[in-house]
Design a protein around this motif. Structure first.
Motif, mmCIF file in Angstrom:
data_model
loop_
_atom_site.group_PDB
_atom_site.id
_atom_site.type_symbol
_atom_site.label_atom_id
_atom_site.label_comp_id
_atom_site.label_asym_id
_atom_site.label_seq_id
_atom_site.Cartn_x
_atom_site.Cartn_y
_atom_site.Cartn_z
ATOM 1 N N ILE A 297 0.889 -1.151 0.000
ATOM 2 C CA ILE A 297 0.000 0.000 0.000
ATOM 3 C C ILE A 297 0.935 1.211 0.000
ATOM 4 N N GLY A 298 0.787 2.023 -1.019
ATOM 5 C CA GLY A 298 1.774 3.086 -1.235
ATOM 6 C C GLY A 298 1.591 4.266 -0.311
ATOM 7 N N GLY A 299 2.266 5.338 -0.663
ATOM 8 C CA GLY A 299 2.216 6.538 0.164
ATOM 9 C C GLY A 299 3.623 6.908 0.553
ATOM 10 N N TRP A 300 3.737 7.714 1.552
ATOM 11 C CA TRP A 300 5.046 8.188 1.996
ATOM 12 C C TRP A 300 5.965 7.004 2.316
ATOM 13 N N THR A 301 5.435 6.063 3.111
ATOM 14 C CA THR A 301 6.175 4.836 3.406
ATOM 15 C C THR A 301 5.288 3.681 2.989
ATOM 16 N N SER A 302 5.780 2.844 2.082
ATOM 17 C CA SER A 302 4.925 1.750 1.647
ATOM 18 C C SER A 302 4.996 0.607 2.653
ATOM 19 N N GLU A 303 3.887 -0.055 2.771
ATOM 20 C CA GLU A 303 3.736 -1.061 3.816
ATOM 21 C C GLU A 303 2.704 -2.094 3.355
ATOM 22 N N HIS A 304 2.788 -3.306 3.860
ATOM 23 C CA HIS A 304 1.695 -4.256 3.657
ATOM 24 C C HIS A 304 1.304 -4.839 5.008
ATOM 25 N N SER A 305 0.099 -5.386 5.073
ATOM 26 C CA SER A 305 -0.390 -5.924 6.333
ATOM 27 C C SER A 305 -0.736 -7.388 6.173
ATOM 28 N N LEU A 306 -0.708 -8.086 7.300
ATOM 29 C CA LEU A 306 -0.954 -9.528 7.314
ATOM 30 C C LEU A 306 -2.424 -9.789 7.658
ATOM 31 N N VAL A 307 -3.055 -10.644 6.858
ATOM 32 C CA VAL A 307 -4.483 -10.888 7.021
ATOM 33 C C VAL A 307 -4.725 -12.392 7.159
ATOM 34 N N VAL A 308 -5.389 -12.800 8.234
ATOM 35 C CA VAL A 308 -5.708 -14.220 8.436
ATOM 36 C C VAL A 308 -7.230 -14.350 8.498
ATOM 37 N N ASN A 309 -7.751 -15.364 7.821
ATOM 38 C CA ASN A 309 -9.194 -15.586 7.805
ATOM 39 C C ASN A 309 -9.568 -16.669 8.814
ATOM 40 N N VAL A 310 -10.350 -16.311 9.814
ATOM 41 C CA VAL A 310 -10.736 -17.261 10.858
ATOM 42 C C VAL A 310 -12.227 -17.602 10.731
ATOM 43 N N LYS A 311 -12.488 -18.902 10.740
ATOM 44 C CA LYS A 311 -13.843 -19.445 10.638
ATOM 45 C C LYS A 311 -14.794 -18.794 11.648
ATOM 46 N N ASN A 312 -15.992 -18.481 11.232
ATOM 47 C CA ASN A 312 -17.054 -17.863 12.059
ATOM 48 C C ASN A 312 -16.723 -16.458 12.559
ATOM 49 N N LYS A 313 -15.495 -16.004 12.359
ATOM 50 C CA LYS A 313 -15.097 -14.718 12.926
ATOM 51 C C LYS A 313 -14.893 -13.659 11.851
ATOM 52 N N GLY A 314 -14.110 -14.021 10.835
ATOM 53 C CA GLY A 314 -13.769 -13.057 9.799
ATOM 54 C C GLY A 314 -12.283 -12.771 9.808
ATOM 55 N N SER B 9 -9.262 -9.559 0.062
ATOM 56 C CA SER B 9 -9.688 -10.885 0.522
ATOM 57 C C SER B 9 -11.089 -11.207 0.027
ATOM 58 N N GLY B 10 -11.840 -10.164 -0.326
ATOM 59 C CA GLY B 10 -13.233 -10.360 -0.710
ATOM 60 C C GLY B 10 -14.109 -10.672 0.504
ATOM 61 N N ILE B 11 -13.580 -10.421 1.695
ATOM 62 C CA ILE B 11 -14.319 -10.691 2.944
ATOM 63 C C ILE B 11 -14.501 -9.366 3.686
ATOM 64 N N SER B 12 -15.755 -9.024 3.973
ATOM 65 C CA SER B 12 -15.969 -7.709 4.584
ATOM 66 C C SER B 12 -15.972 -7.775 6.107
ATOM 67 N N LYS B 13 -16.214 -8.985 6.640
ATOM 68 C CA LYS B 13 -16.279 -9.118 8.096
ATOM 69 C C LYS B 13 -14.879 -9.058 8.702
ATOM 70 N N VAL B 14 -14.672 -8.050 9.537
ATOM 71 C CA VAL B 14 -13.360 -7.908 10.195
ATOM 72 C C VAL B 14 -13.552 -8.172 11.682
ATOM 73 N N TYR B 15 -12.851 -9.157 12.205
ATOM 74 C CA TYR B 15 -12.999 -9.501 13.615
ATOM 75 C C TYR B 15 -12.029 -8.704 14.496
ATOM 76 N N ALA B 16 -10.759 -8.646 14.074
ATOM 77 C CA ALA B 16 -9.750 -8.028 14.946
ATOM 78 C C ALA B 16 -8.749 -7.204 14.154
ATOM 79 N N VAL B 17 -8.304 -6.115 14.755
ATOM 80 C CA VAL B 17 -7.233 -5.303 14.181
ATOM 81 C C VAL B 17 -6.211 -5.060 15.293
ATOM 82 N N ILE B 18 -4.993 -5.525 15.060
ATOM 83 C CA ILE B 18 -3.954 -5.478 16.091
ATOM 84 C C ILE B 18 -2.670 -4.917 15.478
ATOM 85 N N GLY B 19 -2.018 -3.973 16.152
ATOM 86 C CA GLY B 19 -0.724 -3.477 15.673
ATOM 87 C C GLY B 19 -0.611 -1.969 15.803
#
Ligand SMILES: [Zn+2]
Ligand SMILES: [Zn+2]
Length: 248
Positions: A136-153, A176-186
């Protein structure tokens, strides 16, 4: 996208201490274990800046660094990738290291330490059910880690979120094509009360159930997020453990 039964995230190093007796250091390192009944994998997300606190905390937490099968580096700042050359020799030779962009000196260091750099310029599901958002671009480019958990998102792990925490989450949903977000950490990379309120409103609107900003998130922003998200806000720091399971 494959669904994992559970994910366990241990904060190995953060700017703050959560568990007494552990070290803190400006930077971030998360030890991520994902499970189904038959399978388990271990990923190290960021290595923090100095190896000493990382190594000490890992031993005190009885976390086995040599289990790590893949390293994910959110961005090229020293407080996220600084310990790579100490960590990689502990791992299997040619362990893949997922990085957000080309960086000649960073890539050379990874090769010299025995790792295999993999640049995630675009989104990539590098393990079933585990994605990089892609650079993901911008001043400092970065990517994030995404895990898909059953029943949670989605469980979204960010390094500093330099491109913006809201755009990072939106990108994770999109790729991911998944709109349900369960947790955001970092790291959320915001500091004021006002920024905290805006981010928290967005998290609340999309139905996030667990938020744990740390590292480069300022105190006032954390307070604002905690006020809006109430019991969904979890304090972070070296030694904190998040267990997200489809049955709970
Ligand atoms: Zn940082
Ligand atoms: Zn940074």
């Amino acid at each position: 996208m494959k669904e994992w039964n559970s994910v366990k995230i241990t904060t190995l190093v953060d700017n703050d201490i959560w568990k007494r007796g552990l070290a803190s250091s400006w930077g971030l390192s998360l030890y991520v274990k994902i499970y189904t009944e038959e399978e388990r994998h271990t990923i190290l997300m960021d290595t923090s800046g100095s190896f000493d606190p990382l190594f000490k905390n890992a031993s005190k937490l009885e976390v086995n660094l040599s289990d790590v099968e893949a390293v994910f580096i959110s961005h090229w700042h020293g407080d996220h990738c600084g310990s790579l050359s100490h960590v990689l020799p502990l791992l299997r030779h040619f362990t893949p290291v997922y990085v957000p962009s080309e960086n000649s000196s960073g890539i050379r260091k990874i090769r010299e330490a025995g790792g295999t750099p993999r640049v995630c310029s675009g989104p990539v599901e590098f393990m079933e059910g585990v994605m990089s958002t892609g650079e993901i671009g911008g001043w400092t480019s970065e990517h994030s880690l995404v895990v898909n958990v059953k029943n949670k998102g989605l469980v979204i792990l960010t390094g500093c979120a330099h491109p913006g925490i809201v755009s990072t989450i939106k990108r994770a949903q999109q790729v991911s094509g998944i709109s349900k977000v369960y947790a955001v950490i970092g790291g959320f990379h915001i500091s004021s009360l006002h920024e905290g309120i805006n981010v928290a409103k967005f998290l609340d609107e999309i139905g996030v159930k667990l938020v744990s900003p740390c590292h480069c998130t300022g105190v006032n922003a954390k307070i604002a997020i905690a006020n809006v998200m109430e019991e969904k806000y979890i304090e972070n720091g070296s030694g904190q453990v998040f267990s997200i399971d489809y049955k709970l």
